[in-house]
Design a protein around this motif. Structure first.
Motif, short mmCIF file in Angstrom:
data_model
loop_
_atom_site.label_atom_id
_atom_site.label_comp_id
_atom_site.label_asym_id
_atom_site.label_seq_id
_atom_site.Cartn_x
_atom_site.Cartn_y
_atom_site.Cartn_z
N ALA A 256 0.48 -1.34 0.45
CA ALA A 256 -0.10 -0.53 0.39
C ALA A 256 1.07 1.27 -0.10
N ILE A 261 -1.53 3.78 -2.10
CA ILE A 261 -3.28 3.24 -1.37
C ILE A 261 -3.01 2.40 -0.51
N SER A 262 -4.47 2.03 -0.43
CA SER A 262 -4.74 1.60 1.10
C SER A 262 -4.39 0.10 0.98
N GLU A 264 -6.56 -1.96 2.07
CA GLU A 264 -7.72 -3.33 1.61
C GLU A 264 -8.11 -2.83 -0.17
N ARG A 265 -6.99 -1.65 -0.48
CA ARG A 265 -7.38 -1.61 -2.07
C ARG A 265 -5.72 -2.75 -2.20
N GLN A 268 -8.05 -6.09 -2.57
CA GLN A 268 -8.28 -5.89 -3.38
C GLN A 268 -8.71 -6.32 -4.72
N ILE A 269 -7.07 -5.38 -5.10
CA ILE A 269 -6.76 -5.48 -6.79
C ILE A 269 -5.81 -7.47 -6.47
#
Length: 283
Positions: A256, A261-262, A264-265, A268-269
């Motif tokens: 991250a 980015i976070s 959590e992102r 997801q990726i």
């Protein structure tokens, strides 16, 4: 310090061991003033000769401590050698201005080296790997009141005194009662005998099995490369960093920070990339 110091010679020969013990008992004990002076010379000047005097004057302590472990069936000379290593480690770390005599400080290091040697060599299969197991290993036999199996009351009492679980006491008791088993049979009667080694043949070592596994691995590797190639650069980097690193795989937070980015992102990726790879592998 340990490599340059020459200690009295020692072997497992009974005469040599007796001579060694006689020799170390003749080394004079140091007075407090002598010990402090030598300790300061070693600490402040790196005086190897001072270290040698400190070690030689305490070799009798190692011999005395080694006698406590003769019941484990290991050579006393080897125990002494391991204890000497612990003594030299203690001398290297000794601070004469702390108000503690070297003998008190060294006993921990001597005991630790002997314990490690015993656990490493007493049985082919390691029987004491955790801190609780080691505590049981070195105390259980002396705490038993008889040679028979422990009673439920004794198990509870030992567990409470040593601060371990009852299950750990019972497991160590079982390990102690087990016997080492030779893998090769003894051929002393002229008859054909079989040992456990005869039953440990690896059926998967057949040439056909080896070739089949090699082909499977090749196809798996090709499929994985194709699946990774189907991802965009960022997704591929995330998957490789998280799952294909043999050492120190990246965390979500590290990735991250790398992509601003976070976490959590990143997750997801990663999840989306794994789904895409799964489809590619089954295509």
């Amino acid at each position: 310090m340990t490599t340059a110091m020459n200690l009295p010679t020692l072997s497992n020969n009974a005469t040599s061991l007796e001579n060694y013990i006689h020799t170390v008992n003749n080394y004079p004990m140091l007075t407090l003033e002598e010990e402090v002076s030598l300790g300061r010379q070693l600490r402040d000047q790196g005086d190897v000769d001072a270290a040698k005097h400190l070690v030689l004057s305490h070799l009798r302590v190692v011999v005395s401590m080694a006698r406590k472990f003769v019941g484990y069936g290991l050579p006393q000379a080897d125990l002494i050698q391991e204890g000497n290593i612990g003594l030299m480690k203690a001398v290297k770390r000794f601070d004469p201005d702390r108000g503690v005599r070297l003998v008190s400080f060294a006993m921990h290091w001597i005991s630790a080296e002997m314990h490690e040697y015993i656990v490493r060599n007493w049985r082919m299969v390691k029987i004491a790997t955790t801190k609780g197991q080691r505590k049981l290993f070195f105390n259980l036999r002396s705490m038993k009141t008889s040679g028979s199996s422990l009673t439920p009351t004794e198990i509870t009492d030992i567990a409470e005194k040593l601060g371990v679980k009852r299950e750990e006491v019972m497991e160590m008791e079982t390990r102690f009662s087990g016997q080492d088993l030779t893998l090769e049979p003894f051929d002393d009667d002229g008859e054909e005998t079989y040992g456990p080694l005869a039953y440990l043949t690896d059926a998967e070592a057949e040439p056909s099995q080896i070739l089949a596994r090699a082909e499977h691995d090749r196809l798996s590797s090709t499929g994985l490369n194709n699946a990774l190639a189907s991802l965009d650069e960022r997704s591929r980097h995330i998957v490789e960093s998280r799952w294909l690193q043999e050492e120190n795989p990246a965390t979500l937070h590290e990735l991250a920070a790398e992509y601003s980015i976070s976490a959590e992102r990143v997750r997801q990726i990663e999840q989306k990339a794994m789904q895409k790879m799964k489809l590619a592998l089954h295509a």
